[in-house]
Motif scaffolding. Structure first.
Motif, PDB file in Angstrom:
ATOM      1  N   THR A 114       0.841  -1.205   0.000  1.00 24.55           N
ATOM      2  CA  THR A 114       0.000   0.000   0.000  1.00 24.55           C
ATOM      3  C   THR A 114       0.871   1.247   0.000  1.00 24.55           C
ATOM      4  OG1 THR A 114      -0.112   0.227   2.414  1.00 24.55           O
ATOM      5  CG2 THR A 114      -1.727  -1.241   1.380  1.00 24.55           C
ATOM      6  N   TYR A 299     -12.566  -0.986  -0.366  1.00 25.68           N
ATOM      7  CA  TYR A 299     -11.360  -1.542   0.264  1.00 25.68           C
ATOM      8  C   TYR A 299     -11.407  -3.064   0.375  1.00 25.68           C
ATOM      9  CZ  TYR A 299     -11.186   3.349   1.702  1.00 25.68           C
ATOM     10  OH  TYR A 299     -11.179   4.730   1.711  1.00 25.68           O
ATOM     11  N   ILE A 302      -8.058  -4.893  -1.204  1.00 27.18           N
ATOM     12  CA  ILE A 302      -6.856  -4.812  -0.380  1.00 27.18           C
ATOM     13  C   ILE A 302      -7.108  -5.455   0.984  1.00 27.18           C
ATOM     14  CG2 ILE A 302      -7.451  -2.520   0.536  1.00 27.18           C
ATOM     15  CD1 ILE A 302      -3.936  -3.875  -0.268  1.00 27.18           C
ATOM     16  N   GLY A 303      -8.350  -5.347   1.475  1.00 24.72           N
ATOM     17  CA  GLY A 303      -8.687  -5.973   2.748  1.00 24.72           C
ATOM     18  C   GLY A 303      -8.577  -7.482   2.680  1.00 24.72           C
ATOM     19  N   LYS A 360      -5.543   8.600   7.347  1.00 27.91           N
ATOM     20  CA  LYS A 360      -6.054   7.342   6.790  1.00 27.91           C
ATOM     21  C   LYS A 360      -6.902   6.571   7.806  1.00 27.91           C
ATOM     22  CE  LYS A 360      -2.471   6.632   3.308  1.00 27.91           C
ATOM     23  NZ  LYS A 360      -1.631   7.812   3.549  1.00 27.91           N
ATOM     24  N   MET A 363      -9.935   4.656   6.310  1.00 28.45           N
ATOM     25  CA  MET A 363      -9.476   3.515   5.511  1.00 28.45           C
ATOM     26  C   MET A 363      -9.026   2.379   6.423  1.00 28.45           C
ATOM     27  SD  MET A 363      -6.543   3.501   2.554  1.00 28.45           S
ATOM     28  CE  MET A 363      -6.170   2.028   1.600  1.00 28.45           C
ATOM     29  N   ASN A 366     -12.132   0.623   8.022  1.00 28.99           N
ATOM     30  CA  ASN A 366     -12.870  -0.254   7.106  1.00 28.99           C
ATOM     31  C   ASN A 366     -12.089  -1.514   6.754  1.00 28.99           C
ATOM     32  OD1 ASN A 366     -15.461   1.173   6.474  1.00 28.99           O
ATOM     33  ND2 ASN A 366     -14.076   2.793   5.857  1.00 28.99           N
ATOM     34  N   ILE A 367     -10.776  -1.389   6.617  1.00 26.37           N
ATOM     35  CA  ILE A 367      -9.953  -2.569   6.341  1.00 26.37           C
ATOM     36  C   ILE A 367      -9.972  -3.513   7.539  1.00 26.37           C
ATOM     37  CG2 ILE A 367      -7.580  -3.376   5.992  1.00 26.37           C
ATOM     38  CD1 ILE A 367      -7.098  -0.926   4.250  1.00 26.37           C
TER      39      ILE A 367
END
Length: 490
Positions: A114, A299, A302-303, A360, A363, A366-367
């Motif tokens: 990331t 996300y 990526i999650g 962030k 983000m 949520n991840i």
């Protein structure tokens, strides 16, 4: 829909009722109840059919901390020291070094894939570095899974004691994100301070709580669980005031209390068992309401990548390195690696960046939420399957009964005996709690002057009483007689 004083009880009770009813049947389909609670919260939220708008990370964090107090304390009360003593070293290494290695390994991976800075990456790794006590306790006990060779005590000890380490790492990394000039040495000092003071405070408050519970005379049995709740919160908050880790303190305090003879212990354990379930439901419902599913979708890719790396690489690497100096079969190490459940705790910790207002934060939240959900779905639903594959599961018929389960379950007894108390007996003028009877023997009634007395921990034994005992086996009677006749009054 906005929550108001007029409708909050109605909405809350309806959500609680639905969660209990739906959760009751969820395991028939192999779905952990925790996912159901989260799902119901999300459906009731602003993006769901309920339309309840809840966007208050501070309130969610408060609810989360209160809930974790009850969940960790209940788990500590249910932890039998005799069962964890053989695996104490392994559990403590997993809950400290294992958590650190998980955070470092996952943080490095996040930094690589990331655009997060190294400190932001380590913050994300720290937030999800610990196994979740609520998830592990709830899933292992709901599945009634019997495991070989002290596996279950190891897993429950790790999950109950590793949140403090993750909490300290989260605070340390968050501090470095906000103040990048902060010295790493100061973070090491913070860690030592939190863990040492937390450990000392937990043991000290445990000893003090035992004395208070057994010496104070409240008059009503129902007040004793309330007293324990008060002592629990005093332990957590007072430890935090002096700079220690409150989560570690309440867990140690609870483990100590759970292994002592307490007045009305059965009532206390039953009450905490019920409240722990209530807190799990409330916690997961709250976190389900807090999240906006529409914000998670961007996300998910990526999650999922981070979650797979955590499950298949970071967790196994941390477990195998942590346990490399212990004699343990390979299949046990693999199973411990698989039971790296993430649940509500990482989501609660993820509210700290939100409240700190870092760039962030949304983000990260949520991840972390996505990682917790996938962990419970993937690992939580396959615990029994992996236990059978790795041959670490015990047949149900040989499953041992945990010591504290004897206080909660209505276990059948194989013998009933009456024991007379002569005037010169050691037991005369002593409370039942002070006799320290074995867990395999229960005084169910006392015959006194042609009347029956219902016994409690504070009941004083009198000369010429007749104790009516229920025993697990006839050998227990010998232990009882040995106690009653150990000292003679002159």
């Amino acid at each position: 829909m906005n929550l108001t004083i007029e409708n909050i009880l109605l909405v809350g009770s309806i959500l609680l009722f639905i969660s209990i009813v739906v959760g009751k049947t969820s395991y028939k389909f192999g779905v952990p109840t925790l996912i159901l609670f989260l799902g119901i919260g999300m459906l009731a939220g602003s993006d769901g059919i309920g339309g309840i708008r809840f966007d208050d990370p501070k309130l969610a964090q408060f609810i989360g901390i209160v809930s974790l107090n009850f969940i960790l304390f209940s788990g500590g009360l249910d932890t039998n020291f005799k069962s964890i003593k053989p695996v104490l070293k392994e559990g403590l290494v997993l809950s400290t070094l294992g958590v650190f290695l998980t955070a470092a390994t996952l943080g490095g991976f996040v930094w690589f894939v990331t655009d997060f800075t190294i400190y932001e990456s380590m913050l994300l790794g720290s937030i999800v570095s610990s196994t979740d006590a609520a998830a592990v306790f709830s899933i292992l006990r709901s599945k009634n899974l019997a495991l070989k060779t002290n596996l279950r005590p190891t897993l429950e000890l790790e999950s109950g004691s590793n949140d403090p380490m993750a909490y300290v790492l989260t605070l340390a990394c968050l501090t470095l994100v906000i103040n990048q000039d902060e010295s790493i040495l100061s973070m090491i000092f913070l860690f030592l301070q939190q863990m040492i003071l937390g450990g000392i405070a937990g043991f000290a408050f445990g000893k003090l709580s035992e004395v208070i519970i057994n010496k104070i005379k409240l008059g009503f049995e129902g007040l004793y669980p309330v007293l324990v709740i008060a002592l629990m919160f005093i332990t957590f908050s007072a430890t935090g005031v002096v700079g220690g880790n409150g989560f570690l303190a309440i867990y140690i305090c609870a483990v100590y209390l759970g292994n002592q003879d307490l007045i009305h212990k059965s009532t206390i354990l039953k009450m905490f068992d019920g409240i722990a379930w209530l807190m799990q439901i409330v916690l997961f419902l709250t976190l389900g309401l807090l999240v906006f599913p529409s914000q998670i979708i961007p996300y998910m890719g990526i999650g999922l990548l981070i979650s797979i790396f955590l499950i298949l690489v970071a967790r196994p690497v941390s477990v195998f390195i942590s346990l490399m100096f212990f004699k343990m079969k390979l299949k046990r190490r693999f199973y411990i690696s698989w039971v790296g459940l993430r649940g509500a705790v990482p989501i609660v910790f993820a509210t700290y960046p939100l409240l700190a207002g870092i760039d962030k934060a949304n983000m990260i939240f949520n991840i972390v939420f996505f990682i917790s959900v996938t962990s419970i779905l993937i690992q939580g639903t396959t615990l029994s399957v992996f236990a059978k594959w790795l041959k670490v599961a015990l047949p149900e018929k040989v499953k041992p009964i945990a010591e504290n389960d004897r206080y909660i379950l209505n276990l059948p007894k194989s013998a009933m005996e009456e024991v007379a108390i002569p005037p010169n007996s050691f037991a005369v003028d002593k409370r039942i709690i002070d006799l320290h009877f074995p867990n395999s023997a229960f005084i169910v009634m006392i015959k006194r002057n042609n009347k029956f007395v219902r016994p409690g921990g504070s009941t004083i034994i009198e000369a010429n009483d007749t104790l009516v005992l229920l025993l697990d086996n006839e050998d227990s009677l010998g232990e009882v007689n040995e106690i009653l006749n150990s000292v003679k009054i002159a």
